[in-house]
Design a protein around this motif. Structure first.
Motif, mmCIF file in Angstrom:
data_model
loop_
_atom_site.group_PDB
_atom_site.id
_atom_site.type_symbol
_atom_site.label_atom_id
_atom_site.label_comp_id
_atom_site.label_asym_id
_atom_site.label_seq_id
_atom_site.Cartn_x
_atom_site.Cartn_y
_atom_site.Cartn_z
ATOM 1 N N ALA A 90 0.848 -1.193 0.000
ATOM 2 C CA ALA A 90 0.000 0.000 0.000
ATOM 3 C C ALA A 90 0.880 1.238 0.000
ATOM 4 O O ALA A 90 1.972 1.231 0.563
ATOM 5 C CB ALA A 90 -0.906 0.005 1.230
ATOM 6 N N PRO A 91 0.431 2.330 -0.639
ATOM 7 C CA PRO A 91 1.220 3.558 -0.622
ATOM 8 C C PRO A 91 1.259 4.179 0.762
ATOM 9 O O PRO A 91 0.277 4.124 1.509
ATOM 10 C CB PRO A 91 0.493 4.464 -1.614
ATOM 11 N N SER A 92 2.379 4.769 1.117
ATOM 12 C CA SER A 92 2.544 5.461 2.392
ATOM 13 C C SER A 92 3.281 6.761 2.126
ATOM 14 O O SER A 92 4.353 6.766 1.524
ATOM 15 C CB SER A 92 3.332 4.591 3.378
ATOM 16 N N GLY A 93 2.688 7.860 2.556
ATOM 17 C CA GLY A 93 3.278 9.175 2.323
ATOM 18 C C GLY A 93 2.654 10.191 3.254
ATOM 19 O O GLY A 93 2.519 9.923 4.447
ATOM 20 N N PRO A 94 2.256 11.363 2.740
ATOM 21 C CA PRO A 94 1.597 12.343 3.604
ATOM 22 C C PRO A 94 0.399 11.733 4.316
ATOM 23 O O PRO A 94 -0.479 11.140 3.682
ATOM 24 C CB PRO A 94 1.173 13.431 2.607
ATOM 25 N N ALA A 95 0.370 11.900 5.646
ATOM 26 C CA ALA A 95 -0.660 11.221 6.440
ATOM 27 C C ALA A 95 -1.470 12.163 7.311
ATOM 28 O O ALA A 95 -2.570 11.809 7.723
ATOM 29 C CB ALA A 95 -0.008 10.144 7.320
ATOM 30 N N ALA A 96 -0.951 13.328 7.622
ATOM 31 C CA ALA A 96 -1.665 14.242 8.514
ATOM 32 C C ALA A 96 -1.258 15.672 8.228
ATOM 33 O O ALA A 96 -0.152 15.935 7.734
ATOM 34 C CB ALA A 96 -1.398 13.892 9.979
ATOM 35 N N LEU A 97 -2.154 16.597 8.557
ATOM 36 C CA LEU A 97 -1.934 18.010 8.314
ATOM 37 C C LEU A 97 -2.354 18.822 9.530
ATOM 38 O O LEU A 97 -3.365 18.519 10.166
ATOM 39 C CB LEU A 97 -2.772 18.496 7.119
ATOM 40 N N VAL A 98 -1.587 19.868 9.826
ATOM 41 C CA VAL A 98 -1.969 20.854 10.832
ATOM 42 C C VAL A 98 -1.601 22.221 10.269
ATOM 43 O O VAL A 98 -0.463 22.447 9.851
ATOM 44 C CB VAL A 98 -1.253 20.633 12.175
ATOM 45 N N LEU A 99 -2.570 23.137 10.253
ATOM 46 C CA LEU A 99 -2.344 24.467 9.691
ATOM 47 C C LEU A 99 -2.345 25.499 10.809
ATOM 48 O O LEU A 99 -3.272 25.556 11.618
ATOM 49 C CB LEU A 99 -3.448 24.802 8.682
ATOM 50 N N ARG A 100 -1.285 26.296 10.867
ATOM 51 C CA ARG A 100 -1.221 27.426 11.788
ATOM 52 C C ARG A 100 -0.760 28.649 11.004
ATOM 53 O O ARG A 100 0.391 28.709 10.554
ATOM 54 C CB ARG A 100 -0.283 27.156 12.956
ATOM 55 N N GLY A 101 -1.672 29.606 10.833
ATOM 56 C CA GLY A 101 -1.329 30.774 10.041
ATOM 57 C C GLY A 101 -0.982 30.386 8.619
ATOM 58 O O GLY A 101 -1.759 29.710 7.938
ATOM 59 N N ARG A 102 0.209 30.781 8.166
ATOM 60 C CA ARG A 102 0.648 30.453 6.803
ATOM 61 C C ARG A 102 1.593 29.250 6.786
ATOM 62 O O ARG A 102 2.174 28.944 5.753
ATOM 63 C CB ARG A 102 1.333 31.667 6.186
ATOM 64 N N THR A 103 1.721 28.557 7.931
ATOM 65 C CA THR A 103 2.583 27.375 7.997
ATOM 66 C C THR A 103 1.739 26.113 8.047
ATOM 67 O O THR A 103 0.840 25.983 8.884
ATOM 68 C CB THR A 103 3.504 27.416 9.229
ATOM 69 N N LEU A 104 2.020 25.200 7.137
ATOM 70 C CA LEU A 104 1.337 23.915 7.088
ATOM 71 C C LEU A 104 2.311 22.826 7.511
ATOM 72 O O LEU A 104 3.354 22.634 6.871
ATOM 73 C CB LEU A 104 0.822 23.634 5.671
ATOM 74 N N TYR A 105 1.996 22.142 8.598
ATOM 75 C CA TYR A 105 2.818 21.019 9.057
ATOM 76 C C TYR A 105 2.278 19.740 8.430
ATOM 77 O O TYR A 105 1.091 19.431 8.544
ATOM 78 C CB TYR A 105 2.801 20.929 10.581
ATOM 79 N N VAL A 106 3.158 19.006 7.745
ATOM 80 C CA VAL A 106 2.773 17.797 7.015
ATOM 81 C C VAL A 106 3.486 16.603 7.624
ATOM 82 O O VAL A 106 4.721 16.536 7.630
ATOM 83 C CB VAL A 106 3.136 17.909 5.517
ATOM 84 N N VAL A 107 2.710 15.666 8.149
ATOM 85 C CA VAL A 107 3.265 14.440 8.723
ATOM 86 C C VAL A 107 3.426 13.418 7.611
ATOM 87 O O VAL A 107 2.477 13.127 6.873
ATOM 88 C CB VAL A 107 2.339 13.889 9.829
ATOM 89 N N ILE A 108 4.635 12.883 7.483
ATOM 90 C CA ILE A 108 4.944 11.870 6.470
ATOM 91 C C ILE A 108 5.009 10.500 7.146
ATOM 92 O O ILE A 108 5.674 10.341 8.166
ATOM 93 C CB ILE A 108 6.278 12.165 5.763
#
Length: 389
Positions: A90-108
């Protein structure tokens, strides 16, 4: 059963789930054609951001979907690989997102950092993983709000050498907007877990959900059964909570079932963590676990669930705390689809809001319209549930 395998085993019956009966009339397809959509969040402008795991060929993607259901690419070319450990590839990559202001945190997620070992149920390190940034959190800093950004940013495999080395990456789109990316934290890809028959056996990491409070990012690892606390200024991380297994009440399978925490939601001074529970997926064994941030204590918050995959706290008309829970399947062994339930309080009898949902992973609620959006990883759809409370 391994926690990583507990997630990957979902692919074993994905096609069966896709053929289930139609669900509640209030549910319809809002957007389609996504590449393994996992986590969804709403932007301040009421649009959806979607973390897509991709097809496993370094094509993880963040999409933005407007209120009409139209999709456009925000960021493409994020780490993605085929995970071979523990079950169906199965593909595994970007899994979660958190947005604060203009910064996007991307969990891989875990990617292909491990491979199947020679013994049943074993894992070994991959000597040549597709990316060095699996099991990490990337910080993407946009020049303006994501709602008005032109998007269409793209990374290539060669871009990641700078990021992995601790540097920053700057890339521009066709409109001249500049995106700055760096690595907030790069978790270990696996932990040593030697076995008598395989001394180099490991347990893969698999960060799969995140939320933010104050200056801390909380990341749930579905494979190592824990939640990290990450300092947003320094990137320093520590284990905030570990989740032990539960006895297996069924007459078959291993003696215990692992927790498999799939997401984390901030709820005041607490965290709410949904447990999928590992094989044999005993019905009623899954739960929403509460972690107290004041003293790190934990306890069952909502029990009696099956394969819980997400939870969403909301405020009722009288200011009371209410909750939606999402279950991947109501009976994993019978290949049953999932459902969305509503709890007027943690101990209340739930109301089924929508049933028969194929392969649901994440939910988000529009506070203006009360519509709920649900990502479906194997259909590539985002479903919209109308008329909820």
């Amino acid at each position: 059963m391994k926690r990583n395998a507990s997630l990957l085993v979902l692919t074993l019956f994905a096609l069966t789930l896709l053929g289930t009966n139609a669900f509640a009339q209030a549910v319809g397809v809002f957007a389609g054609g996504l590449k393994a959509p996992v986590r969804i969040i709403l932007t301040p402008g009421g649009n959806l951001l979607v973390a897509e795991s991709g097809t496993g060929h370094m094509d993880g993607r963040i999409s933005i979907i407007d209120k009409s259901g139209s999709r456009r690419t925000l960021v493409d070319g994020l780490p993605s690989a085929i995970n071979l450990s523990g079950g169906e590839p199965a593909p595994s990559g970007p899994a979660a997102l958190v947005l604060r202001g203009r910064t996007l945190y991307v969990v891989i997620g875990s990617g292909d950092a491990t491979l199947p070992g020679p013994a049943p149920g074993s894992e070994i390190p991959n000597p040549q993983p597709t990316s060095t940034l699996f099991s990490s959190v990337l910080a993407l800093r946009f020049p303006a709000s994501v709602d008005i950004s032109g998007g269409d940013f793209a990374f290539t495999a060669s871009n990641y050498a700078n990021l992995a080395g601790g540097g920053k990456l700057k890339t521009s789109n066709s409109s001249g907007e500049r995106l700055v990316a760096d690595v907030l934290v790069n978790f270990r890809d696996f932990a040593d877990e030697p076995r008598p028959d395989l001394p180099n056996n490991v347990r893969a990491s698999n960060p799969f959900g995140a939320d933010i409070r104050g200056n801390a990012l909380y990341v749930a690892d579905a494979s190592e059964n824990l939640v990290y606390r990450v300092d947003l200024d320094t990137g320093d991380s520590e284990v905030l909570a570990r989740f032990g297994p539960k006895p297996n009440p069924l007459p078959f399978g291993p003696p215990v079932m692992e927790a498999v925490p799939n997401n984390v939601r901030v709820f005041g001074k607490q965290l709410l963590v949904p447990f999928l529970m590992g094989f044999p997926f005993a019905q009623g064994s899954a739960e929403i676990r509460k972690v107290n941030l004041a003293n790190d204590s934990q306890a069952t918050f909502i029990g009696g669930l099956t394969s819980a995959i997400d939870v969403l706290p909301v405020t009722g008309a009288q200011g009371q705390d209410q909750f939606y829970t999402l279950e991947f399947s109501t009976d994993m062994l019978a290949n049953a689809p999932g459902r969305l339930q509503f709890f007027s309080s943690p101990g209340a009898t739930p109301t089924v809001v929508a049933a028969g949902i194929p392969t649901p992973i994440s939910l988000a609620r529009d506070q203006q319209t009360n519509a709920i959006y649900i990502s479906s990883i194997f259909t590539g759809n985002i479903f919209k549930v109308q008329g909820v409370q």
